[in-house]
Scaffold this motif. Structure first.
Motif: not given
Ligand SMILES: [Fe+2]
Ligand SMILES: [Fe+2]
Length: 483
Positions: A293-315
């Motif tokens: 269950i923890q491994k699944k959480a690790n996967l979904h958390f990390s995939l979701t963080l990518d949705l926030f885009g680059n930390e530094i963003s002019s957009n």
């Protein structure tokens, strides 16, 4: 103070509180789009069950009380409406270069393309998740869960309607084309995929579904909360109403995982197993071991963080300056809401190390929204851990470091362990199977996915919910499969 009538015209083809009857052009455009939507729903929405009667809630008002009613509906006949939160009289633009000016009721010409892009990106996620979840009905662990899946699906469909309304109403011909494209792209497609990575991943089993609604719908909540602050008033009102529905999606995810954890703890206790890592024996009980269950959480958390885009963003800086997309709960923050001279701490990869650096606050808005997301997620994890605590099981769920398993941003170029330690490619190759679901893990989970369709019964790997939907009794038949 509210000015616009909050009554909903519920009887027409498209229930709405935006006066579609007086707006022939937009009504016509939506009626032209409607058959394509139904076609998409029938081919890409829930596989099977289109003739089943499902106990669904439908939005019928936008007031804080009694905004929804429950009843049995066939999904293709669901009333997907266009509903905006009531207009607030005298609302002003809450942030950015236009702060304090009256909120826009029409699209400001100079920001037209930026706004259109924001609507399309948000809109694209809505049908994408329906597509990702379309096969899950076949393996639902209960009628209760089946109903919750379909509730999430029809509401994501309504969220698509919400964005399409804004495109059709305010963007003329361009908006019409974008609305068509939203029905044309497909999650996971080679030649015309959905726009964001996490929405092209598979949702192959119910644990993935619960993780998705817990982690990824919560990104939706953060994005909607930021757009709800928009100086473009119709977008703000649209997102405020969407947020009321989104809460249920995260409820489904949070309680779903909670019930899986509960069931595992109960089964371990009954079998006298103390060691949560005694995986073979635990799996033999027909429940999902906690490390998986923890491994699944690790996967979904990390995939979701990518949705926030680059930390530094002019957009992100531009959208904020323009007054189009604010911060999470902008209206509760007490700074100058313009951020021209402010800074914000950003995690970066420097000389192979994770370092915290000050960056201009405007450029760091993605990072900030991600931080708010992580804090919101932590609160849900703490509630999962209360189940483990109460059960007296020596295991706690946790979030991996934000550098872990990233595909976008600062940490996309490195490998990091769940605690943020930077690893070499070799170290990662050895480590990854301990921290992400392996093929065997996924196969084991898949082996448990057998449908349970008797009212009041639940698959052996998940505990029943504490209360029913709409306070229905435990043996309520939430889905009448034969219709
Ligand atoms: Fe949504
Ligand atoms: Fe959602």
């Amino acid at each position: 103070m509210m000015t616009e009538a909050t009554t909903v015209d519920y009887d027409g083809l498209i229930p709405n509180n935006v006066g579609l009857n007086q707006d022939q052009r937009v009504r016509k455009a939506l009626e032209v789009w409607h058959p394509g939507y139904i076609d998409w729903w029938k081919t890409m929405g829930p596989d099977g069950f289109q003739d089943s009667l499902v106990y669904l809630r439908t939005a019928i008002g936008v007031g804080s009380e009694g905004w929804a009613k429950f009843g049995f509906v066939k999904m293709p006949e669901y009333k997907w409406g266009v509903l905006l939160a009531p207009q607030v009289e005298g609302r002003t633009i809450p942030f950015g270069a236009h702060k304090g000016e009256p909120a826009w009721q029409e699209v400001p010409g100079e920001y037209r393309s930026m706004l259109r892009r924001l609507l399309v990106i948000q809109g694209d996620t809505e049908p994408a998740s329906v597509e990702q979840q379309r096969h899950l009905g076949a393996t639902a662990p209960s009628l209760y869960d089946l109903r919750n899946l379909f509730q999430v699906n029809v509401e994501e469909g309504r969220h698509l309607w919400a964005m399409v309304y804004l495109l059709q109403k305010y963007f003329g011909r361009d908006g019409r084309e974008e609305a068509e494209d939203l029905l044309r792209r497909r999650s996971g497609s080679e030649d015309s995929p959905r726009m964001l990575g996490a929405f092209n991943e598979r949702t192959p089993d119910w644990l993935s579904f619960f993780m998705f609604t817990f982690f990824t719908d919560r990104d939706g909540k953060m994005q909607l909360a930021a757009l709800a602050q928009s100086g473009f008033d119709p977008l703000s009102r649209t997102c405020r109403f969407m947020l009321t529905e989104e809460a249920h999606h995260m409820f489904v995810g949070e309680t779903g995982v909670q019930r899986v954890i509960q069931r595992t703890c109960d089964a371990m206790k009954a079998a006298g197993i103390d060691d949560p890592y005694d995986i073979a024996r635990i799996r033999a009980l027909g429940v999902i071991d906690l490390p998986t269950i923890q491994k699944k959480a690790n996967l979904h958390f990390s995939l979701t963080l990518d949705l926030f885009g680059n930390e530094i963003s002019s957009n992100a800086a531009n959208a904020f300056n323009a007054g189009l997309k604010g911060r999470y709960r902008e209206d509760r923050l007490t700074d100058d809401h313009q951020l021209l001279n402010a800074s914000y701490p950003v995690l970066r990869l420097k000389d192979g190390k994770v370092t915290l650096d000050d960056a201009p606050a405007l450029s760091a808005l993605n990072m900030r929204l991600r931080d708010d997301y992580v804090a919101d997620t932590e609160a849900g994890i703490a509630r999962w851990n209360r189940v483990l605590e109460r059960a007296g099981v020596g295991f706690r769920m946790s979030l991996p470091h934000v550098a872990f398993n990233r595909g976008i941003g600062e940490f996309a170029v490195c490998h990091a362990d769940t605690d943020g330690t930077i690893l070499t490619a070799d170290q990662w190759a050895k480590r990854s199977k301990d921290v992400l679901p392996s093929t065997e893990d996924n196969q084991f989970i898949a082996s448990l996915m057998q449908p349970v369709r008797d009212a009041g019964r639940y698959a052996g790997w998940i505990a029943p919910p504490r209360i029913g939907i709409d306070n229905m009794p435990g043996d309520f038949e939430y889905v009448r499969i034969e219709g």
